[in-house]
Structure formats: structure tokens, C-alpha cells
Design a protein around this motif. Sequence first.
Motif, PDB file in Angstrom:
ATOM      1  N   ARG A 128       0.731  -1.381  -0.023  1.00 38.43           N
ATOM      2  CA  ARG A 128      -0.153  -0.011   0.097  1.00 38.43           C
ATOM      3  C   ARG A 128       0.966   1.340   0.078  1.00 38.43           C
ATOM      4  O   ARG A 128       1.854   1.363   0.811  1.00 38.43           O
ATOM      5  N   GLU A 155      -2.151  -3.103  -1.042  1.00 40.78           N
ATOM      6  CA  GLU A 155      -2.924  -1.882  -1.742  1.00 40.78           C
ATOM      7  C   GLU A 155      -4.371  -2.321  -1.852  1.00 40.78           C
ATOM      8  O   GLU A 155      -4.612  -3.447  -2.918  1.00 40.78           O
ATOM      9  N   GLU A 156      -5.378  -1.652  -1.184  1.00 41.32           N
ATOM     10  CA  GLU A 156      -6.533  -2.195  -1.472  1.00 41.32           C
ATOM     11  C   GLU A 156      -7.540  -1.321  -2.420  1.00 41.32           C
ATOM     12  O   GLU A 156      -8.681  -1.602  -2.804  1.00 41.32           O
ATOM     13  N   PRO A 209      -9.253  -3.101   3.467  1.00 40.29           N
ATOM     14  CA  PRO A 209      -8.050  -2.999   4.316  1.00 40.29           C
ATOM     15  C   PRO A 209      -7.413  -4.677   4.609  1.00 40.29           C
ATOM     16  O   PRO A 209      -8.159  -5.201   5.247  1.00 40.29           O
TER      17      PRO A 209
END
Length: 451
Positions: free
Chosen positions: A354, A382-383, A415
Motif C-alpha cells: 500500500r 494496496e486495496e 484493508p
Amino acid sequence: MKLRIKNILNKPPLGETLTLCGWLRTRRDTGGFSFLELNDGSCLSGLQVIADASLANYDSDIKTLNTGASLQITGELKESPAQGQVVEMHATSVEVVGVSCPDYPLQKKRHSFEFLREMSHLRPRTNALGAVGRVRSRLGYAVHNFFQERDFIFLHTPIITTSDCEGAGEMFQVRTGHEHGSESHFFGHPAGLTVSGQLQAEVYAMALGDVYTFGPTFRAENSNTSRHLAEFWMIEPEMAFCDLQCNMEVAGDMLKYLIADVLEHCVEDMQLFNNFIEKGLLEKLKSVVEKDFVHLPYTEAIELLEKSGRSFDYPVKWGIDMQSEHERYLCEEVFSCPLIVTDYPAAIKPFYMRMNDDGRTVAAMDILVPGIGEIVGGSQREERLKVLEARMKEAGLSLEEYDWYLDLRRYGSAPHSGFGLGFERLVQFVTGMSNIRETIPFPRTPGFAPC
């Protein structure tokens, strides 16, 4: 039920007649007696067996036994008058199950680990490598206990994969015996041996919450260091609704749990490592269990290295991927304890980590330990779909090939975080072994794959 020497020594059934199976470590003859040391692999200690001339096969079998022979012995367990041992067995029968030739290479003397590496099929019979095997087994058991106690779901991720998780291209390729044309691709397109189960674990984390995988991984990296293997095992949890802070807490708790478990259940083996492999090992491990880990942003770590006045082999500047010498300096000489370094430059980390708000670092964390350096590596994933797509394009990855991975961000993204713990590095840290080749039963390194 087969009796094991470990259980007999822990709670000796004095006066009982027992039958044991094992291998002969040493034989010493005196007068009309032979003193046999039997070991069955259940523990470091052997059991002394006294065989006398009244046994029918004393002259024909017992007095000709060579180290390494396998035996089945029946006799009475008695208190031992000898110093340093509690019990001994007085044999009523000694059956030779398998003879050992006189040229058995593991005689009663110390052998170098380099020498033993050339005979992977025999080296677990030595004290040190047998102890490593038992400690490794206990650590594996404790890994499952840790996650199962916390309601994680155990997941088997594929060994054959079409996804390069690290994006470094260091995958062993899977091919059939055909050398030409598309027939060489069994799955219709290129596939390789997995370098990580992370991406597939993310799939299940987005459905089941907290999951973990524990299995073999492979790196086609031409590296012959004391810290690298071509085939190794990884512990990889993935946790939904978990940020970087949550990730660090789980990783730290897991390390402490595993080390504490081994210190409690492998006392004899750990004492061997402390006495003969790494002096002070037990105190170092107890310190890891008892102390809080220091948290340090990457930028501050680089500043400390630059101000150290040390001449490192690998020059220090912001943006480098810290080497083992840097990591060990920080946790051994600066802080004298395990260290969690966070917020690495995005340019040196994989696409799935992320991006932080500063646009140049990612929410990553590495746990560094004395003697090893990095032992755990992880991140918040990384969402955000658009950010992930941009990162993948920068890394030169095909969005089409990873469309399934992007779907996880299209449909109910959340997340989530995870980390990887190299199991052999953990075993190396716990046992004090200087070379990682001694931590796995059959090491695979460039140019070396015995058995």
C-alpha cells in the motif's frame, strides 16, 4: 506400542522389562560385558545397555557390532551407578535388525558441517543435525498452534502458479518433456514454481477473514550465501480488516510464541546449541521473548547508518534495499534487540504494498533479528483499485493476466495485511546455525541438490 527413549528418560519405569529399537552409537567391551549406547532419535540422549556373556549371541553378534547397526533390545530398566546417567538397561536379548559395515563414515568424532552436507542421507544421525530436526518439527507444530488458537484458517496454496508474486522473474519454469512449440506449456501458457502463496492467500482472506499458508516456495536465484536456498518453506498469513499496525502485532506475537515454545519443549537440544553452536544463544532468545521490539522508520534507519561512521561493503543512501550488514548493525550494535523497520521506499518494494500518503514510501515492515537480519517481511496490501493498477503498470505487469487479482479490489475490497516468515531463517535463528543449509533436511542451492 513402541517405546521411545525420550519417554523412558522423562519418567523411568524402574524394574520393568522393556523392548526398545534404535541404532548403536558406541560399543565398549570390558571383561565379559559390552556397554552399548542405543539412540532412537526421539531425543539427544541415548540409553546405556549392558549386555553380558550369558547372552547366546554375545560372541557371534554383540562383540562384532559396528556403529550404526540397528538393534532390538529387551531388558530390565535399573538405576545406574554411573555418574551422568540416571538409568540403564540390563539386556536379556539383543537382536541385530540391520548390520552396519565397518566403514560407516560417522564415527564418534566431530565432523564439519561442510563434510556432513555431502552426505545428506546420513547427517541426521549426528547429534547436531538430529537436534535441528527435532527443533524444526516442534517449530512447525507451534506455527499451527499459534494460528489455530487465533481462529486462522489453514490454506493450501498452489505450488505451480502463473503469478510471479515478487515480480522479480526468479521463478523456476514448469515444462513437460516436449521441447518445441506450445506443447511444452502443459497449462497452455508459461507456469512456474511458486515464490510465494501470498496472492492466492489474499483471495481466501477476502472470503474467510484470517487465513495462513505454510508450504514450500522456490527461488531461481543464483545466490550461494549462508542465508539463501533455492527451495524453502514460508509461513504466510493474510488478514482481512487489518492495517500495518495490526500486522506488526501479529508478526511480533508469533515470533515470541514460537521461540518461547521451543525453549520450553526442546530443553536438551537447545542446551546443545547453546554449548556447541552459539555461546549465549539461550539468553539471546529469552531476550527476544521478554523485550518489546523497537519500531524504526526506514528513513531514520538510513540516517543512523549514515551517521555510524562505519565503512559498509554496500554504500548507504536513501532508496537502497538494506543489506544484511546494515540490518545486523542496527539490531545488534545500535539497539541490541529485534527491530521492526517500516515505511520503505516504494521503488524497492513489490507492487502489492500500500502506497503511503507521501507518495514515495509504502506501508511495509521488516522484522530484523541479531545474527540473521531480516526474518519477517510484510505489508499492508494496496486495496485501492486505481492505485494498484498504476503500481502494476509501473512494474511492467500485465493487467489482463492479473485481472483476477484486481477483481478482489472491484468486489468488496477491504484493508488487509500479511507477512512472510522464512521458516529456515527462523530455524537458523533459533538453533544458532551459521549456515541455512543445516536447517533444512535436504538443501537445494545452485549446483547442489543431493538425494
